[in-house]
Structure formats: structure tokens, C-alpha cells
Design an enzyme around this catalytic site. Structure first.
Site, PDB file in Angstrom:
ATOM      1  N   GLU A   1      82.167  37.381  59.247  1.00  0.00           N
ATOM      2  CA  GLU A   1      81.619  37.727  57.930  1.00  0.00           C
ATOM      3  C   GLU A   1      82.519  37.333  56.754  1.00  0.00           C
ATOM      4  O   GLU A   1      82.853  38.157  55.909  1.00  0.00           O
ATOM      5  CB  GLU A   1      81.329  39.239  57.883  1.00  0.00           C
ATOM      6  CG  GLU A   1      80.312  39.659  58.928  1.00  0.00           C
ATOM      7  CD  GLU A   1      80.032  41.160  58.924  1.00  0.00           C
ATOM      8  OE1 GLU A   1      78.864  41.526  59.031  1.00  0.00           O
ATOM      9  OE2 GLU A   1      80.991  41.957  58.842  1.00  0.00           O
TER      10      GLU A   1
HETATM   11  C1  ACM Z   1      80.972  42.432  63.310  1.00  0.00           C
HETATM   12  O1  ACM Z   1      80.163  43.321  63.670  1.00  0.00           O
HETATM   13  N1  ACM Z   1      81.034  42.064  62.030  1.00  0.00           N
HETATM   14  C2  ACM Z   1      81.818  41.770  64.257  1.00  0.00           C
END
Ligand code: ACM
Length: 679
Positions: free
Chosen positions: A317
Site C-alpha cells: 500500500e
Molecule cells: C495489508 O493488509 N496491507 C498487507
């Protein structure tokens, strides 16, 4: 008397449709179990004797084993292994080799356990197998009218997957040392072997750094593990055959680092510890030398603290907004022919890979680190798609599965149980590709857990995941899994896990001076919604107390599942069996009457006011269920107005209320449907 004896024996005879090995309450089920006649009786002469490789972990493990056996049986036992074997030796342990100094995924965890009327013998090629076999022995201990005993068996066992992990996120909410230690005990009991410790994120940096002390001083608000505590936890895990893989998530999810060292960021600070949940923009600057010299020193320090060969660099992310906004970073990308931010992150990871290699570490990271520029030596943790772990295996990368194992989504144990790391792709993978799939990890993300409720979100559901990762792939009997999960629950209680105790404590706290019983009757029928629903329901932050009903109720309602079994039984047989019919009625009347008891509590308590509508809905569902039973009993078609009302009630009751779901709705719907279907 004869009848009673027959009943006791019959619980031992095999039930049709259930594999013989699952008649025991072992969890995870071993690879191979052969039952024999008879059993070994446990009495106060019980002794353990050890031969073979003298790994220092083994006498300690034997002492813990004896302590637990004494606790289970109440029989005073000699607390240390006997110096010499004798006729009396109850359990002979033989460890045939040293195993690895630093446990790796290649470790041999196999063991053989043979129990006969005369005693038991546990052998293994390495200390890890002995640790696993001792857990199996304890799960075999049973009680009948005569005494405690272990049935005669020959068990040959080894894990299906070498990587069976649990991620605990201590950044969103900090978890004290004792919480981590308790979870390690539970993991060992379920033969899990990796603690994935998510130690840094936007909301907190949780390890003491002596080289960069501002990391924990400014990034944790005093809530961090000292290096001494880290060593204690790593040692405690090693004693139980569990590796500790630290995760320092980067280059995104790094706000807490940047509070302390804003010069690492891709945009000028100052930064503050993030208090809300989500994906945030602060991100390390992958274009500057200084970032890498910092990481070199930091990783060097952490490499000394965490002996495991794997180092988790996160990598998930990355929002990319800071990178897009920076002229210097844009120009760096142009000069290096990096066409997008994925390429830039791959550049960062390549530099990181060199640093890790220098400190003797292998890289593991989330899905997003997968990039053609990265060598096949990295390991990918799949969280976004079930099939991505097979994809990476085909492309030559080792991987572990976490998609489908997210505990914060509040799915029932069966959902996780049915998720297989090999999945449907198994058949299309070569044997070599299959061996790249190392296993999986349950993930306990920390947004909605604290020391009060984290254990009830992890256990017992993680035991079902542990079994999926250890046991033969053909093991699919869900009913039997739940039967054994209750034994796992009792074992975890006995080990000191707080998942059931804290539930009662939290309910008691909310009940105030009154009896906890009415509130528990209602709470037993409720489930919390998962992360997604909660994030959309209200504005949460790390400062929001987690003391409401939604934080208390268990992820899976045993009562609702048992009620569901009753309803399924009742509707499968026509006419409805009288005993089952009575039991369903009894439960519905109990839930109907409970509203009168809960109502005054919801009217007087600030914390409980939000559950008034849930109590009312359970009342109405119970009334409708009872009416449906009457129609079914009389074989009388209900009037249209009744059916319309019932449909409306079901529709309303299916929606989350106070971020919770009523777990009996599907079963009430079955009763209503059955009534509606009367011709
Ligand atoms: C995640 O759940 N961002 C690895």
C-alpha cells in the site's frame, strides 16, 4: 449399569462417515494415526526419560509437559525427567539429532508417537519433532469412569507446510509482553511455527533502537519493547519451536519513523503519529543515499536482535502521492528510466535486498514487492488474491498465503478452514512449483484489538488455520473440525489464554451490579462486523476505547451454530423429531423472555443503550421462529400478512446494528421458509 457402560464405549466406537483418526480430539490432525486396542493408564508413577541428542530445550519442554499433565490429571507427578530408564518409564523420549541452530523453514518437525498398554515412546530426528509430539501426547489424554488414560495409538506425523504463522500487529494498538507470550503458548499447542511480528506502521514504532533512539522515543508514546524484552520473546518462541520474523513495513506505512527522522521522508515534515486507520501518504524517499545508509545501520542493529533468516520489509500500500508531488523524485525516475511508482518501489527493494544480504537476511514482503526486477530469492506474502501465491510459484518465487486468513474480517472458522494455500490451482502446478508454496499466516491486524479482546479474535479460529496448514489436504469434515475446536478451546483455557475469560469480564463490566447472565444470553447470539463495516460506521482512531459490545462479542457464535444444527436436523426429517422440536422451542422462548431482562440494562447504561434495538430484534426473531414452529407442527400454511411481516423482519435483522450481526438470522429464516413452503 450395562447401558451406561455401553454408552461410554460407544463414544469410542467409530461413527459412520468420520475418519477413524478424527475420533480423537487432536488438533491439528496428524498425518497418520493407527488406533489399537486398549490404553495406557496415567497414575502417580508416571515418569519421562530422555535419550539421544541433549538439546537444552528438551528438559525444559519435558518439565512444562509434566506440569501441564499434572494440571490436567490432578495427579502429583515427579516434575523432572528421570535420570534412568526403568520398567516404570511411562514416556520414553528419543531425539535422534541436533536439528538447526537457527530454525528455518527447512527444519524437520516430524515425530513418531507410539502408545501401548505398557507405555509410550516418542522419537524424532530433531528437537522440534519432540516438541510437536509432546503436544500431541497431551491432546491424547482423556478421562473415563476409571481414570485418566492415553489410548493406544501409533502416530506418524509431520507438517504439510513448513510455514505456519500468525501475524500480530502491535503498531495500531500495542500489546504487552505477556500477551505475546500467551499467544506463543497457544501457537505451540497448535503446532504453529512462525510469529510474524508487525512492529512498525503509521501508528507506532514498537522496538527500542539504540542507534536511532528517536524511533521508539518519538514514534511510540512509550509503548515499545525494549531490546531485552525482544530477546525474551524470541527465546521463549525458540524454546517452543517458533521462529520470530520481524516486520518493519517500508517505504509506505512509515509515518511513525518520519516523526522521529523527517529527513527520510519524500516530503518535508514535520510528521505526527497517525491516529486514524487507512492508507496514508507519508513515505520514505527511495532516491536519496541517506535513506539507505540509515536503513543499513538500522537493519544491522535489528539483524542482531532477530536471529531468523527472514526479514519482512512490508512493501504494501504505497500511496505514491508524495513521490508524484516531488520534482526531485520525478526527475530521478526519468533519469533511471523508471516508468512508474511500481518500478521505483522495485528500485528501492533492490537496494534493500543488498542491505539485507549484507546482514545475512532473506527478504519477505507483501504482494506488492513482486516485480520482474527482483530476483527469485525473495518470498511473497499474498494478501490480495487467493491465486497470487500460485502465480508467484509459477513465476519462480516462494510464497505464503494470507488472503482468506485475515482474522480482523471476523469470518467464522469454517471460512478460514476451507481456504487452502494450494487452492484450486494445485492441480495445475508442477511438484516443484507446489513446494515453493511454503504455507500461510493468520493475520491479526490491530485496528480493533487491544489486550482485552485480541485473544478472542485470534483464538480459537486460528487453530482451524493451523490445522489447514499442518494436516492432510483431504481433511474436510467441518462438523468434526468444530467438535475438536471445542477441545482446542479447553486446552487454550488451560494454558492461560484469555479469549473466553476476558469475554466474560468485559460483559460483567458492562452489566454493572446486576447479573451478567441476560447480557451474555444476548451477546452469545451476536457477532462483530469486520474491519470494512466498522471503518465505514463511524470515525475511529487509536484513542477510541474498545470497550463496547462490538469489541466484546466473539467472532463466531457457538450458540448460533448449535441452533443452526438443531434447525437443520429438525427440517431434514419429516415429521420433525419431537426432542429436537422441544429443544428449538426452549431456546426461542429463552431468547424471547431475555428481552425483558436486558431492556432495563439498555435503558440505564450509556454503553448498552446501542444494543436495545438488537435485543428487540432477537425478541422479534424468536417470536417469529416460535410462530413458524407452530405452523410447521400443525402443517398449516401461514397467512400472507404473517409471511410479509416475517420477510420484513428478516430483511431488517440482516443489517448490521451497532456494528454487530445477529447470528441466528439464517436459522430463523430457514424456519420461516419452511412454514411458508407448507402446501
Ligand atoms: C495489508 O493488509 N496491507 C498487507
Amino acid at each position: 449399569v450395562a447401558l451406561i457402560m455401553f454408552l461410554q464405549l460407544s463414544t469410542y466406537a467409530s461413527r459412520p462417515g468420520v475418519a477413524q483418526e478424527t475420533e480423537l480430539h487432536l488438533m491439528p490432525v496428524p498425518q497418520r494415526v493407527a488406533r489399537d486396542k486398549g490404553e495406557f493408564r496415567i497414575d502417580n508413577t508416571f515418569t519421562v526419560h530422555m535419550t539421544g541428542y541433549p538439546d537444552p530445550r528438551l528438559p525444559a519442554a519435558a518439565a512444562r509437559f509434566l506440569h501441564r499433565l499434572q494440571k490436567i490429571t490432578g495427579i502429583p507427578l515427579a516434575m523432572s525427567p528421570a535420570q534412568q530408564a526403568s520398567e516404570q518409564t511411562a514416556l520414553e523420549i528419543r531425539c535422534n539429532g541436533a536439528g538447526e541452530q537457527i530454525q528455518s523453514p527447512r527444519a524437520d518437525e516430524s515425530y513418531t508417537l507410539e502408545v501401548s498398554i505398557r507405555g509410550a515412546r516418542l522419537t524424532a530426528p530433531s528437537p522440534l519433532g519432540i516438541l510437536r509430539g509432546l503436544e500431541t501426547f497431551l491432546q491424547l489424554v482423556d478421562l473415563d469412569g476409571r481414570s485418566f488414560f492415553v489410548p493406544s495409538v501409533k502416530i506418524e506425523d509431520r507438517p504439510r507446510f513448513p510455514w505456519r504463522g500468525l501475524l500480530i500487529d502491535v503498531s495500531r494498538h500495542f500489546e504487552p509482553v505477556e500477551v505475546i507470550l500467551r499467544n506463543l503458548d497457544a501457537m505451540a499447542a497448535m503446532k504453529m511455527n512462525v510469529l510474524h511480528w508487525h512492529l512498525s506502521d503509521d501508528q507506532g514504532f514498537r522496538v527500542e533502537s539504540r542507534i536511532f533512539p528517536k524511533l521508539h522515543k518519538l514514534g511510540s508514546e512509550g509503548q515499545y519493547y525494549t531490546q531485552e524484552e525482544v530477546r525474551e520473546i524470541v527465546g521463549y518462541a525458540r524454546d517452543r519451536g517458533i521462529r520470530v520474523v520481524p516486520e518493519f513495513d517500508m517505504p509506505g506505512h512509515t509515518t511513525s519513523w518520519l516523526v522521529a527522522y523527517p529527513e527520510l521522508a519524500s516530503a518535508p515534515g514535520p510528521y505526527q503519529i497517525e491516529r486514524s486507520w487507512g492508507v496514508f501518504d507519508p513515505c520514505m524517499d527511495p532516491t536519496r543515499k541517506k535513506t539507505y545508509s540509515f536503513l543499513d545501520s538500522f537493519i544491522g542493529e535489528m539483524a542482531g536482535l532477530f536471529p531468523d533468516e527472514y526479514f519482512h520489509i512490508g512493501g504494501d500500500e504505497v500511496s505514491g502521492k508524495q513521490w508524484n508531488a516531488s520534482p526531485a523524485i520525478r526527475s530521478f525516475k526519468r533519469r533511471r528510466h523508471l516508468k512508474d511508482n511500481r518500478d521505483l518501489q522495485a528500485y528501492f527493494n533492490q537496494r534493500l535486498l543488498k542491505i539485507l544480504a549484507k546482514h545475512g537476511k532473506k527478504m519477505i514482503g507483501w504482494d506488492e514487492i513482486l516485480h520482474p526486477d527482483l530476483p527469485k530469492s525473495i518470498t511473497v506474502q499474498s494478501w490480495r488474491r487467493q491465486d497470487s501465491v500460485a502465480d508467484s510459484a509459477r513465476r519462480g518465487y516462494a510464497g505464503i498465503l494470507s488472503y482468506g486468513y485475515y482474522l480482523d474480517h471476523m469470518r467464522p472458522a469454517v471460512f478460514h478452514y476451507e481456504m487452502d494455500p494450494l487452492g484450486k490451482q494445485a492441480a495445475s502446478l508442477t511438484e516443484g512449483e507446489q513446494t515453493r508454496i511454503l504455507g500461510g499466516e493468520a493475520c491479526m491486524w490491530g485496528e480493533f484489538v487491544n489486550p482485552d479482546n485480541i485473544e478472542s479474535r485470534i483464538w480459537p479460529r486460528t487453530a482451524a488455520i493451523a490445522e489447514r496448514l499442518w494436516s492432510p489436504p483431504g481433511l474436510r469434515d467441518v462438523h468434526d473440525m468444530y467438535r475438536r475446536l471445542e477441545y482446542a478451546n479447553r486446552e487454550l483455557d488451560s494454558l492461560g489464554l484469555m479469549h473466553r475469560v476476558k469475554y466474560l469480564e468485559m460483559l460483567q463490566r458492562m452489566s454493572g451490579e446486576g447479573s451478567v447472565a441476560p447480557l451474555k444470553t444476548l451477546a452469545d447470539l451476536l457477532n462483530p462486523t469486520g474491519l470494512g463495516v466498522r471503518l465505514r460506521s463511524r470515525k475511529y482512531s487509536s484513542l477510541t476505547p474498545l470497550n463496547r459490545m462490538v469489541d466484546t462479542v466473539l467472532p463466531e457464535s457457538d450458540t448460533a451454530r448449535m441452533f443452526g444444527d438443531l434447525v437443520d436436523n429438525a427440517l431434514a426429517d419429516q415429521p420433525m423429531p419431537a426432542g429436537v422440536f422441544q429443544e428449538i422451542r426452549r431456546l426461542l422462548i429463552c431468547w424471547q423472555e431475555n428481552e425483558n431482562l436486558v431492556k432495563p440494562m439498555t435503558e440505564q447504561s450509556f454503553l448498552l443503550s446501542e444494543i436495545g434495538p438488537l435485543a428487540k430484534a432477537v425478541f422479534e426473531l424468536s417470536v417469529k421462529g416460535l410462530e413458524a414452529l407452530d405452523y410447521i407442527g400443525l402443517r398449516q400454511k401461514p397467512p400472507e400478512t404473517w409471511s410479509t411481516e416475517a420477510a420484513l423482519l428478516l430483511q431488517e435483522s440482516e443489517k448490521p446494528q451497532a456494528e454487530m450481526l445477529i447470528a441466528i438470522v439464517p436459522s430463523i429464516k430457514k424456519l420461516i421458509d419452511a412454514a411458508n413452503n407448507i402446501k
